[in-house]
Design an enzyme around this catalytic site. Structure first.
Site, short mmCIF file in Angstrom:
data_model
loop_
_atom_site.label_atom_id
_atom_site.label_comp_id
_atom_site.label_asym_id
_atom_site.label_seq_id
_atom_site.Cartn_x
_atom_site.Cartn_y
_atom_site.Cartn_z
N HIS A 421 -53.96 -13.23 -8.69
CA HIS A 421 -54.58 -12.75 -9.92
C HIS A 421 -54.25 -11.28 -10.17
O HIS A 421 -53.87 -10.89 -11.29
CB HIS A 421 -56.10 -12.93 -9.84
CG HIS A 421 -56.82 -12.35 -11.01
ND1 HIS A 421 -57.35 -11.07 -10.99
CD2 HIS A 421 -57.06 -12.84 -12.25
CE1 HIS A 421 -57.90 -10.82 -12.17
NE2 HIS A 421 -57.74 -11.87 -12.95
N ARG A 578 -18.25 -7.99 1.54
CA ARG A 578 -17.53 -7.42 2.69
C ARG A 578 -18.16 -7.94 3.98
O ARG A 578 -19.38 -7.83 4.17
CB ARG A 578 -17.59 -5.89 2.65
CG ARG A 578 -16.72 -5.24 3.74
CD ARG A 578 -16.83 -3.73 3.70
NE ARG A 578 -18.15 -3.27 4.12
CZ ARG A 578 -18.55 -2.00 4.00
NH1 ARG A 578 -17.78 -1.10 3.46
NH2 ARG A 578 -19.76 -1.66 4.42
N GLY A 701 -11.32 1.83 0.04
CA GLY A 701 -12.49 2.48 0.64
C GLY A 701 -12.17 3.95 0.84
O GLY A 701 -11.56 4.34 1.85
N CYS A 751 -14.21 1.09 -4.33
CA CYS A 751 -15.67 1.07 -4.20
C CYS A 751 -16.07 2.40 -3.54
O CYS A 751 -15.87 2.60 -2.36
CB CYS A 751 -16.14 -0.13 -3.39
SG CYS A 751 -15.23 -0.43 -1.87
#
Length: 794
Positions: A421, A578, A701, A751
């Protein structure tokens, strides 16, 4: 033909959703489903509705309406004492009045007919159903009462009168006033439905939308043992499941998340006529396992999809399992009225600007932050002690608490899950709420200033003091679209649904490390060798792997679910996962890890990434990773998952890893599986032609490529000032590999944070022709604007 508006009783088979004005929202929905969806395989118990016309007849024949209007003539809902006194007087007036004989006969005859279908002295649920329920801008659900395990004519008539009187509970009076409804413009119908014997099994709630983020492609199911009131009232911490709708409809089994709740009590039937139900303690063995099987979870999710498709909108559904028959039933359904109306064109982000002492933690509801004076209230009779702007701290709430919930700056409860609730109402009100803290009323003190944060993921935190925070609103409707793909780096499955609303082209880097660290915590080889471990270590592992006799399956399931949540959030866009890239010192920090990890002088350039996967000392652990990804792709149907190999030093290593993957069921190009390699070692650039023969793409990377190009240990603070992705040597390597990837028709992205931090570096990447840039979510919007401006100038 029967005039429904003049009928005192209508059976579910005669009711449609258009009959809200006659039988209220709950009953109209039950009738609609019973008439249309039972033929589609959805089980719904039969029953009948005592109509709104019957309610009006009751007021007229008993002559009490005039007195009721007099009682409410000086109503002041902002004065809790005034509200409580008027509500009590009206309810007493209704309860003391007599039903007209005509109405009494109709109810009795209908109940007797139901007993012929289900057996003598049939047990029924008696539910209130208001005629203004489930409107798009006002969910009246929970405003009136429900009575369970009602048997016999006398008990039914008494429960029916209580339902009529519950139209004037304090919270219902306050709610109507807040929503602009006249106190006599809403009528009450009563639903009388055969009880499902969930007291002997389990029950719960189901939403066809994520209640936190508004993500629409999942079904959220909460369940606990016994009757369902405990979940709604927040008395139990329920089991929770997420099922992904798009692949469920393709015949897959996508239970992409499951969380075991404590389920410490269960509500069952009572022999005491004055209290038809009671709570008993759940046995330890039952609490330690899920209340639903996978097959039952999937069955409920399919019904949720059927119901949603019928109503053409996200739904809030109650379900129950009958312990005698072993069958599932739907006992209620209404439109979801909070997240389904969320404006997804505006991104609202709350961020804490200060650090503080965390006093207590629980589950976060919503994503907002609020601060104020803590006010601990343990009993609803003391709500007049509450002041506007306080933080409500209590064990749990029910609809009687709503008058002060509306005045709160935040809410903290000890019990309850995300569908209790307190959670439902706080979402509707837009108030931050932390539920299930366990000890909030004991640790917090009335009068102290606290900050309640739901902006830090699934875990909600209560801080000491009033911390500064920021609210940022971004209009997403007119954001420009750059030519270069803009992807995201995502590691936390709990935030994936929220982050999916940020404009994106998929996930360029989904890290396994967060999932293993946060959800699994145990070294994979320790799980595989569980039986040979010492008792102390076994006990520690057992704390995290409850319900699993096969401990290695725990690793597979949790990793599959974590990856699955991320892949589902961005489906059908590419999600590049990855494989684990822990260093040996990080693996050693996992529970049981020290026995399997060597001590290295420089783990950063040691036994990590690809070199581990085919090594006899670790490949059994790698097999679990493969099994998890196979489960996510095949069982869940998430074939948008691509796999990326980190720290692959030579082409020969790449071939060995792909062969090892194949042994474990992950076959490159089967079912569209692409395998990428991280380009983070100079050898990846120098031998880009050779790596292109093995892999489908590269992801640069830049952190590791910088450290290995410049001979820097990025864990060393002494030489970090030299590390810079914009160094000419690093840029030449990046330029070289981008051109090589283009030459050999391989995808290439990056990335890392550098493109968002350094506009000139982003421009360099675009000029070199990179396919995609993957960023942390908090940088995506500003980088999107920046790239669009850069490309617009060309």
């Amino acid at each position: 033909m029967v005039d429904k508006t003049k009928s005192l009783v209508l059976w579910f088979s005669d009711i449609r959703y258009t009959d809200v004005g006659t039988v209220g929202g709950k009953n109209a929905s039950l009738g609609e489903m019973y008439s249309n969806l039972t033929k589609k395989g959805v089980n719904i118990p039969n029953g009948f509705a005592v109509t709104a016309h019957a309610y009006r007849l009751f007021l007229k024949e008993s002559g009490i309406e005039k007195k009721m209007r007099e009682i409410l003539s000086d109503l002041d809902v902002t004065n809790l004492k005034n509200l409580q006194e008027r509500g009590r007087k009206i309810r007493e007036t209704l309860l003391s009045a007599e039903f007209p004989e005509e109405l009494k006969k109709e109810i009795v005859a209908s109940y007797q007919k139901l007993c012929k279908e289900y057996g003598p002295n049939c047990d029924v649920a008696v539910r209130s159903s208001a005629t203004a329920e489930d409107l798009p801008d006002a969910s009246f659900a929970g405003q009136q009462e429900t009575y369970l395990n009602i048997r016999g004519v006398d008990a039914l008539l008494e429960a029916s009168k209580k339902c009529f009187s519950s139209l004037f509970t304090d919270r219902a009076i306050s709610y109507r006033h807040t929503k602009g409804f006249g106190q006599f413009s809403v009528y009450l119908s009563i639903g009388v439905q055969k009880m499902v014997r969930s007291d002997m099994a389990c029950s719960g709630v189901m939403f066809t939308i994520d209640t936190e983020s508004g993500f629409r492609d999942v079904v959220l199911i909460n369940g606990s043992y016994g009757l369902g009131e405990n979940i709604v009232q927040g008395r139990v911490d329920p089991d929770q499941f997420f099922v992904f709708k798009p692949t469920l409809k393709l015949g897959k089994k996508p239970i992409i998340s499951r969380e075991l709740g404590s389920k410490d009590v269960r509500m069952i039937y009572s022999d005491d006529k004055s209290t038809p139900t009671k709570n008993i303690k759940t046995s330890a063995s039952d609490a330690a396992k899920f209340c639903l099987t996978d097959a039952e979870v999937l069955n409920l999710a399919k019904w949720g999809c059927i119901i949603e498709e019928h109503y053409k909108k996200p739904m809030d559904i109650e379900w129950a399992k009958d312990g005698r028959m072993g069958k599932l039933f739907i006992v209620q359904a209404r439109p979801e009225t909070v997240q389904s109306r969320k404006d997804v064109s505006v991104l609202e982000q709350y961020t804490l600007l200060e650090k503080g002492k965390v006093i207590v933690k629980g589950l976060s509801v919503g994503e907002k932050i609020g601060a104020g004076r803590a006010n601990i209230i343990r009993d609803v009779k003391n709500i007049n002690m509450f002041r506007k702007g306080d933080v409500l701290v209590t064990e749990m709430t029910d609809p009687d608490w709503e008058p002060i919930m509306r005045l709160s700056s935040a809410i903290v409860t000890e019990k309850g899950g995300r569908t209790c609730h307190a959670a439902i109402i706080s979402r509707e009100l837009g108030i931050p709420c932390v539920v299930g803290t366990g000890n909030g009323t004991k640790v917090l003190k009335t009068g102290e200033t606290i900050t309640v944060s739901c902006a830090e993921g699934e875990e909600g935190k209560v801080y000491s003091g009033s911390l500064k925070f920021n609210v940022k609103k971004t209009d997403l409707s007119n954001l420009p679209a750059p030519k270069t793909k803009l992807m995201m780096n995502v590691g936390n499955p709990e935030q994936a649904f929220d982050e999916s609303f940020i404009p994106n082209d998929g996930v360029g880097l989904a890290r396994e490390e967060f999932i293993i660290n946060s959800y699994i915590k145990v070294h994979p080889l320790a799980l595989l060798n569980y039986k040979s471990l010492d008792a102390k270590l076994k006990k520690e592992i057992d704390k995290y792997t409850g319900g699993y006799t096969d401990k290695s399956q725990f690793f597979v399931d949790k990793l599959a679910e974590g990856v699955g949540m991320i892949a589902a959030a961005f489906y059908p866009k590419d999600v590049i996962v990855r494989l684990s890239d822990f260093k040996t010192n990080e693996y050693a920090n996992l529970i049981g890890g020290t026995a399997y990890e060597p001590k290295e002088e420089n783990p950063m350039i040691g036994w990590r990434g690809a070199s581990r996967y085919y090594d006899d000392k670790y490949k059994a652990g790698f097999a679990l990773e493969c099994e998890a990804l196979k489960k996510a792709r095949e069982e869940f149907g998430l074939n948008n998952i691509k796999v990326m190999i980190p720290f692959c030093r030579t082409p020969e290593e790449g071939q060995k890893v792909i062969a090892e993957m194949k042994k474990n069921g992950l076959v490159q190009h089967q079912n569209g599986l692409e395998v990428y390699v991280m380009c983070e070692i100079p050898s990846n650039v120098i031998l880009a032609d050779k790596f292109s023969e093995i892999f489908d793409g590269f992801s640069i990377g830049s952190n590791d490529l910088t450290q290995l190009t410049l001979g820097i240990d990025r864990d060393s603070g002494i030489v970090t000032h030299i590390a810079n992705e914009k160094n000419e040597a690093v840029k030449r390597l990046i330029s070289s590999v981008i051109h090589a990837a283009k030459k050999y028709k391989r995808k290439i992205g990056i990335c890392g944070q550098a493109p968002s931090d350094f506009p000139d570096f982003a421009q360099f990447l675009i000029d070199e022709g990179i396919d995609s840039i993957s960023l942390n979510p908090d940088s995506v919007i500003k980088t999107r604007v920046m790239l669009s401006k850069m490309q617009g100038k060309k």
